[in-house]
Design a protein around this motif. Structure first.
Motif, PDB file in Angstrom:
ATOM      1  N   ILE A  40       0.837  -1.205   0.000  1.00 47.18           N
ATOM      2  CA  ILE A  40       0.000   0.000   0.000  1.00 47.18           C
ATOM      3  C   ILE A  40       0.871   1.254   0.000  1.00 47.18           C
ATOM      4  CG2 ILE A  40      -1.622   1.350   1.399  1.00 47.18           C
ATOM      5  CD1 ILE A  40      -2.846  -1.403   2.238  1.00 47.18           C
ATOM      6  N   TYR A  41       1.884   1.265   0.847  1.00 47.03           N
ATOM      7  CA  TYR A  41       2.780   2.413   0.916  1.00 47.03           C
ATOM      8  C   TYR A  41       3.429   2.683  -0.441  1.00 47.03           C
ATOM      9  CZ  TYR A  41       7.072   5.014   1.638  1.00 47.03           C
ATOM     10  OH  TYR A  41       8.087   5.917   1.509  1.00 47.03           O
ATOM     11  N   GLU A  42       3.934   1.655  -1.069  1.00 46.66           N
ATOM     12  CA  GLU A  42       4.642   1.831  -2.341  1.00 46.66           C
ATOM     13  C   GLU A  42       3.728   2.416  -3.410  1.00 46.66           C
ATOM     14  OE1 GLU A  42       7.790   2.135  -4.832  1.00 46.66           O
ATOM     15  OE2 GLU A  42       7.875   1.575  -2.708  1.00 46.66           O
ATOM     16  N   PHE A  43       2.489   1.965  -3.461  1.00 43.22           N
ATOM     17  CA  PHE A  43       1.559   2.514  -4.438  1.00 43.22           C
ATOM     18  C   PHE A  43       1.139   3.949  -4.113  1.00 43.22           C
ATOM     19  CE2 PHE A  43       0.772  -1.839  -5.994  1.00 43.22           C
ATOM     20  CZ  PHE A  43       0.804  -1.577  -7.359  1.00 43.22           C
ATOM     21  N   LEU A  44       0.876   4.253  -2.850  1.00 37.29           N
ATOM     22  CA  LEU A  44       0.378   5.574  -2.478  1.00 37.29           C
ATOM     23  C   LEU A  44       1.464   6.644  -2.438  1.00 37.29           C
ATOM     24  CD1 LEU A  44      -2.184   4.700   0.337  1.00 37.29           C
ATOM     25  CD2 LEU A  44      -2.579   5.009  -2.117  1.00 37.29           C
ATOM     26  N   ASN A  45       2.700   6.254  -2.289  1.00 37.83           N
ATOM     27  CA  ASN A  45       3.805   7.198  -2.171  1.00 37.83           C
ATOM     28  C   ASN A  45       4.080   7.876  -3.520  1.00 37.83           C
ATOM     29  OD1 ASN A  45       6.089   8.615  -1.562  1.00 37.83           O
ATOM     30  ND2 ASN A  45       7.378   6.824  -1.206  1.00 37.83           N
ATOM     31  N   PRO A  46       3.884   9.199  -3.610  1.00 38.17           N
ATOM     32  CA  PRO A  46       4.175   9.891  -4.865  1.00 38.17           C
ATOM     33  C   PRO A  46       5.640   9.742  -5.297  1.00 38.17           C
ATOM     34  CG  PRO A  46       2.877  11.304  -3.432  1.00 38.17           C
ATOM     35  CD  PRO A  46       3.284  10.103  -2.616  1.00 38.17           C
ATOM     36  N   ILE A  75       2.576  14.022   1.561  1.00 41.07           N
ATOM     37  CA  ILE A  75       3.772  13.269   1.937  1.00 41.07           C
ATOM     38  C   ILE A  75       3.265  11.965   2.548  1.00 41.07           C
ATOM     39  CG2 ILE A  75       5.787  13.184   3.453  1.00 41.07           C
ATOM     40  CD1 ILE A  75       5.767  16.287   3.346  1.00 41.07           C
ATOM     41  N   VAL A  76       3.769  10.850   2.050  1.00 37.14           N
ATOM     42  CA  VAL A  76       3.360   9.540   2.546  1.00 37.14           C
ATOM     43  C   VAL A  76       4.539   8.939   3.297  1.00 37.14           C
ATOM     44  CG1 VAL A  76       2.495   7.261   1.904  1.00 37.14           C
ATOM     45  CG2 VAL A  76       1.789   9.260   0.585  1.00 37.14           C
ATOM     46  N   GLU A  77       4.278   8.557   4.552  1.00 37.27           N
ATOM     47  CA  GLU A  77       5.337   7.982   5.386  1.00 37.27           C
ATOM     48  C   GLU A  77       4.928   6.594   5.852  1.00 37.27           C
ATOM     49  OE1 GLU A  77       7.247  10.925   8.132  1.00 37.27           O
ATOM     50  OE2 GLU A  77       5.457  12.077   7.557  1.00 37.27           O
ATOM     51  N   LYS A  78       5.900   5.716   5.883  1.00 36.33           N
ATOM     52  CA  LYS A  78       5.667   4.332   6.311  1.00 36.33           C
ATOM     53  C   LYS A  78       6.155   4.169   7.737  1.00 36.33           C
ATOM     54  CE  LYS A  78       8.254   1.262   4.286  1.00 36.33           C
ATOM     55  NZ  LYS A  78       8.818   0.220   3.425  1.00 36.33           N
ATOM     56  N   GLU A  79       5.357   3.514   8.554  1.00 37.09           N
ATOM     57  CA  GLU A  79       5.687   3.208   9.938  1.00 37.09           C
ATOM     58  C   GLU A  79       6.146   4.455  10.695  1.00 37.09           C
ATOM     59  OE1 GLU A  79       8.648   0.162  11.778  1.00 37.09           O
ATOM     60  OE2 GLU A  79       6.973  -0.924  10.901  1.00 37.09           O
ATOM     61  N   TYR A  80       5.253   5.400  10.808  1.00 32.14           N
ATOM     62  CA  TYR A  80       5.498   6.672  11.490  1.00 32.14           C
ATOM     63  C   TYR A  80       5.394   6.454  12.999  1.00 32.14           C
ATOM     64  CZ  TYR A  80       5.091  11.635  12.570  1.00 32.14           C
ATOM     65  OH  TYR A  80       5.290  12.903  13.073  1.00 32.14           O
ATOM     66  N   THR A  81       6.430   6.816  13.734  1.00 32.61           N
ATOM     67  CA  THR A  81       6.472   6.585  15.181  1.00 32.61           C
ATOM     68  C   THR A  81       5.829   7.741  15.933  1.00 32.61           C
ATOM     69  OG1 THR A  81       8.512   5.328  14.918  1.00 32.61           O
ATOM     70  CG2 THR A  81       7.986   6.077  17.134  1.00 32.61           C
ATOM     71  N   ARG A  87       3.370   2.907  16.577  1.00 30.81           N
ATOM     72  CA  ARG A  87       3.578   3.247  15.176  1.00 30.81           C
ATOM     73  C   ARG A  87       2.269   3.288  14.401  1.00 30.81           C
ATOM     74  NH1 ARG A  87       7.920  -0.230  16.369  1.00 30.81           N
ATOM     75  NH2 ARG A  87       9.905   0.843  16.234  1.00 30.81           N
ATOM     76  N   ILE A  88       2.228   4.212  13.464  1.00 30.74           N
ATOM     77  CA  ILE A  88       1.149   4.291  12.489  1.00 30.74           C
ATOM     78  C   ILE A  88       1.676   3.599  11.240  1.00 30.74           C
ATOM     79  CG2 ILE A  88      -0.201   5.853  11.045  1.00 30.74           C
ATOM     80  CD1 ILE A  88       0.155   7.935  13.343  1.00 30.74           C
ATOM     81  N   ASP A  89       0.920   2.655  10.689  1.00 31.20           N
ATOM     82  CA  ASP A  89       1.403   1.902   9.530  1.00 31.20           C
ATOM     83  C   ASP A  89       1.750   2.817   8.367  1.00 31.20           C
ATOM     84  OD1 ASP A  89       1.238  -0.498  10.822  1.00 31.20           O
ATOM     85  OD2 ASP A  89      -0.661  -1.083   9.927  1.00 31.20           O
ATOM     86  N   THR A  90       0.805   3.645   7.955  1.00 33.27           N
ATOM     87  CA  THR A  90       1.035   4.586   6.861  1.00 33.27           C
ATOM     88  C   THR A  90       0.378   5.911   7.227  1.00 33.27           C
ATOM     89  OG1 THR A  90       0.959   2.747   5.275  1.00 33.27           O
ATOM     90  CG2 THR A  90       0.787   4.971   4.370  1.00 33.27           C
ATOM     91  N   LEU A  91       1.141   6.981   7.111  1.00 34.84           N
ATOM     92  CA  LEU A  91       0.661   8.318   7.429  1.00 34.84           C
ATOM     93  C   LEU A  91       0.734   9.163   6.166  1.00 34.84           C
ATOM     94  CD1 LEU A  91      -0.184  10.496   9.527  1.00 34.84           C
ATOM     95  CD2 LEU A  91       2.259  10.949   9.826  1.00 34.84           C
ATOM     96  N   ILE A  92      -0.383   9.790   5.818  1.00 35.99           N
ATOM     97  CA  ILE A  92      -0.439  10.677   4.657  1.00 35.99           C
ATOM     98  C   ILE A  92      -0.765  12.064   5.186  1.00 35.99           C
ATOM     99  CG2 ILE A  92      -1.541  11.153   2.442  1.00 35.99           C
ATOM    100  CD1 ILE A  92      -2.380   8.148   2.438  1.00 35.99           C
ATOM    101  N   THR A  93       0.112  13.025   4.940  1.00 42.27           N
ATOM    102  CA  THR A  93      -0.095  14.384   5.431  1.00 42.27           C
ATOM    103  C   THR A  93       0.058  15.392   4.296  1.00 42.27           C
ATOM    104  OG1 THR A  93       2.241  14.631   6.019  1.00 42.27           O
ATOM    105  CG2 THR A  93       0.760  13.883   7.751  1.00 42.27           C
ATOM    106  N   ASP A  94      -0.569  16.539   4.485  1.00 47.96           N
ATOM    107  CA  ASP A  94      -0.381  17.670   3.588  1.00 47.96           C
ATOM    108  C   ASP A  94      -0.206  18.897   4.475  1.00 47.96           C
ATOM    109  OD1 ASP A  94      -1.022  20.037   1.943  1.00 47.96           O
ATOM    110  OD2 ASP A  94      -1.398  18.534   0.392  1.00 47.96           O
ATOM    111  N   LYS A  95       0.977  19.441   4.479  1.00 45.28           N
ATOM    112  CA  LYS A  95       1.283  20.568   5.368  1.00 45.28           C
ATOM    113  C   LYS A  95       0.585  21.859   4.931  1.00 45.28           C
ATOM    114  CE  LYS A  95       5.756  18.741   6.777  1.00 45.28           C
ATOM    115  NZ  LYS A  95       5.519  17.984   7.884  1.00 45.28           N
TER     116      LYS A  95
END
Length: 106
Positions: A40-46, A75-81, A87-95
């Motif tokens: 999922i991370y690999e596909f969603l990560n721009p 920004i897509v991050e994998k395993e955000y602490t 940990r969050i498995d995948t975090l998607i943020t827009d600053k």
């Protein structure tokens, strides 16, 4: 021994980058507990090796009926602490829009 090392280095340098390859993501070198998260991370990560930019992320947002405009600069991050080493498995943020999505996979 030097000849073997030199031959190895030449062969290694000759290998081409084949780009996005789903099979490298799901190979046995990855832990099974992270199997779905990694895909999922690999596909969603721009910035993913698929070289499609935010295409898959935007399709994912469409599927969830979330406006694409909320995550134009995602920004897509994998395993955000977070606190206590959770940990969050995948975090998607827009600053810019200050929006986020948390994804939990099993």
């Amino acid at each position: 021994m030097k000849q073997i090392i030199d031959e190895y280095n030449v062969q290694k340098a000759d290998k081409e980058d084949i780009g996005f390859n789903l099979f490298t993501i799901i190979s046995d070198t990855f832990y099974r507990e992270n199997f779905h998260r990694d895909i999922i991370y690999e596909f969603l990560n721009p910035q993913g090796s698929h070289k499609e930019g935010n295409k898959y992320l935007m399709l994912f947002l469409d599927m969830l009926n979330i406006s694409r405009s909320l995550f134009k600069d995602a920004i897509v991050e994998k395993e955000y602490t977070i606190e206590n080493n959770r940990r969050i498995d995948t975090l998607i943020t827009d600053k810019t829009t200050m929006k986020l999505l948390l994804l939990k996979t099993k």
